[in-house]
Scaffold this motif. Structure first.
Motif, PDB file in Angstrom:
ATOM      1  N   UNK A  77       0.821  -1.214   0.000  1.00 58.21           N
ATOM      2  CA  UNK A  77       0.000   0.000   0.000  1.00 58.21           C
ATOM      3  C   UNK A  77       0.855   1.264   0.000  1.00 58.21           C
ATOM      4  N   UNK A  78       2.163   1.104  -0.230  1.00 62.56           N
ATOM      5  CA  UNK A  78       3.074   2.244  -0.345  1.00 62.56           C
ATOM      6  C   UNK A  78       3.898   2.127  -1.630  1.00 62.56           C
ATOM      7  N   UNK A  79       3.239   2.114  -2.784  1.00 62.96           N
ATOM      8  CA  UNK A  79       3.978   1.895  -4.039  1.00 62.96           C
ATOM      9  C   UNK A  79       4.974   2.987  -4.371  1.00 62.96           C
ATOM     10  N   UNK A  80       4.725   4.215  -3.930  1.00 58.31           N
ATOM     11  CA  UNK A  80       5.677   5.290  -4.219  1.00 58.31           C
ATOM     12  C   UNK A  80       6.987   5.045  -3.483  1.00 58.31           C
ATOM     13  N   UNK A  81       6.911   4.699  -2.220  1.00 56.17           N
ATOM     14  CA  UNK A  81       8.113   4.393  -1.439  1.00 56.17           C
ATOM     15  C   UNK A  81       8.821   3.171  -2.011  1.00 56.17           C
ATOM     16  N   UNK A  82       8.067   2.146  -2.349  1.00 58.02           N
ATOM     17  CA  UNK A  82       8.665   0.946  -2.945  1.00 58.02           C
ATOM     18  C   UNK A  82       9.373   1.294  -4.252  1.00 58.02           C
ATOM     19  N   UNK A  83       8.759   2.131  -5.075  1.00 53.05           N
ATOM     20  CA  UNK A  83       9.360   2.518  -6.358  1.00 53.05           C
ATOM     21  C   UNK A  83      10.683   3.241  -6.147  1.00 53.05           C
ATOM     22  N   UNK A  84      10.760   4.096  -5.153  1.00 57.19           N
ATOM     23  CA  UNK A  84      12.019   4.796  -4.877  1.00 57.19           C
ATOM     24  C   UNK A  84      13.116   3.817  -4.475  1.00 57.19           C
ATOM     25  N   UNK A  85      12.756   2.832  -3.684  1.00 59.00           N
ATOM     26  CA  UNK A  85      13.742   1.835  -3.247  1.00 59.00           C
ATOM     27  C   UNK A  85      14.135   0.912  -4.395  1.00 59.00           C
ATOM     28  N   UNK A  86      13.173   0.525  -5.212  1.00 57.96           N
ATOM     29  CA  UNK A  86      13.475  -0.308  -6.382  1.00 57.96           C
ATOM     30  C   UNK A  86      14.338   0.492  -7.363  1.00 57.96           C
ATOM     31  N   UNK A  87      14.034   1.771  -7.541  1.00 60.72           N
ATOM     32  CA  UNK A  87      14.831   2.622  -8.431  1.00 60.72           C
ATOM     33  C   UNK A  87      16.278   2.715  -7.943  1.00 60.72           C
ATOM     34  N   UNK A  88      16.485   2.774  -6.645  1.00 58.22           N
ATOM     35  CA  UNK A  88      17.841   2.811  -6.099  1.00 58.22           C
ATOM     36  C   UNK A  88      18.577   1.511  -6.419  1.00 58.22           C
ATOM     37  N   UNK A  89      17.900   0.386  -6.296  1.00 63.81           N
ATOM     38  CA  UNK A  89      18.520  -0.902  -6.628  1.00 63.81           C
ATOM     39  C   UNK A  89      18.809  -0.976  -8.127  1.00 63.81           C
ATOM     40  N   UNK A  90      17.910  -0.482  -8.937  1.00 70.80           N
ATOM     41  CA  UNK A  90      18.083  -0.429 -10.387  1.00 70.80           C
ATOM     42  C   UNK A  90      19.351   0.351 -10.736  1.00 70.80           C
ATOM     43  N   UNK A  91      19.540   1.501 -10.104  1.00 68.95           N
ATOM     44  CA  UNK A  91      20.729   2.322 -10.335  1.00 68.95           C
ATOM     45  C   UNK A  91      21.994   1.569  -9.934  1.00 68.95           C
ATOM     46  N   UNK A  92      21.945   0.862  -8.807  1.00 70.63           N
ATOM     47  CA  UNK A  92      23.092   0.054  -8.375  1.00 70.63           C
ATOM     48  C   UNK A  92      23.441  -1.005  -9.412  1.00 70.63           C
ATOM     49  N   UNK A  93      22.438  -1.688  -9.926  1.00 65.41           N
ATOM     50  CA  UNK A  93      22.691  -2.738 -10.919  1.00 65.41           C
ATOM     51  C   UNK A  93      23.301  -2.171 -12.194  1.00 65.41           C
ATOM     52  N   UNK A  94      22.814  -1.028 -12.630  1.00 70.08           N
ATOM     53  CA  UNK A  94      23.382  -0.402 -13.828  1.00 70.08           C
ATOM     54  C   UNK A  94      24.846  -0.049 -13.585  1.00 70.08           C
TER      55      UNK A  94
END
Length: 96
Positions: A69-86
């Motif tokens: 129920x907090x997709x915005x917060x989850x998206x920010x955390x997933x985006x951070x992991x995405x940046x790490x992987x890149x």
């Protein structure tokens, strides 16, 4: 049953939040789960109550999670992991 208990709805909300951050993703659902595929090595699962993904590729892997129920917060955390992987994939190889 609230919208947040439907995995497809939770995944769609995360997909929209990631898109707002400029990150493409794909949705799949079935068998009581939905997934948001973001990048090779970054797949987010949801059962409608929780999002979870691998945050460190270890054996055994380390998982991160966030309330569905907090997709915005989850998206920010997933985006951070995405940046790490890149960044990891852009590092020059040390092998000769």
């Amino acid at each position: 049953m609230s919208a947040w208990t439907m995995p497809e709805n939770a995944a769609a909300a995360l997909h929209r939040e990631l898109a707002a951050l400029g990150i493409d993703s794909d949705l799949r659902s079935g068998n009581g789960l939905a997934t948001v595929s973001v990048w090779g090595g970054l797949l987010v699962w949801t059962n409608g109550q929780t999002f979870w993904w691998i945050k460190a590729a270890k054996i055994p892997p380390e998982y991160a999670d966030a309330p569905a129920n907090q997709p915005q917060e989850a998206a920010l955390r997933v985006a951070a992991r995405y940046t790490e992987l890149i960044r990891e994939r852009q590092r020059p190889s040390t092998a000769s």
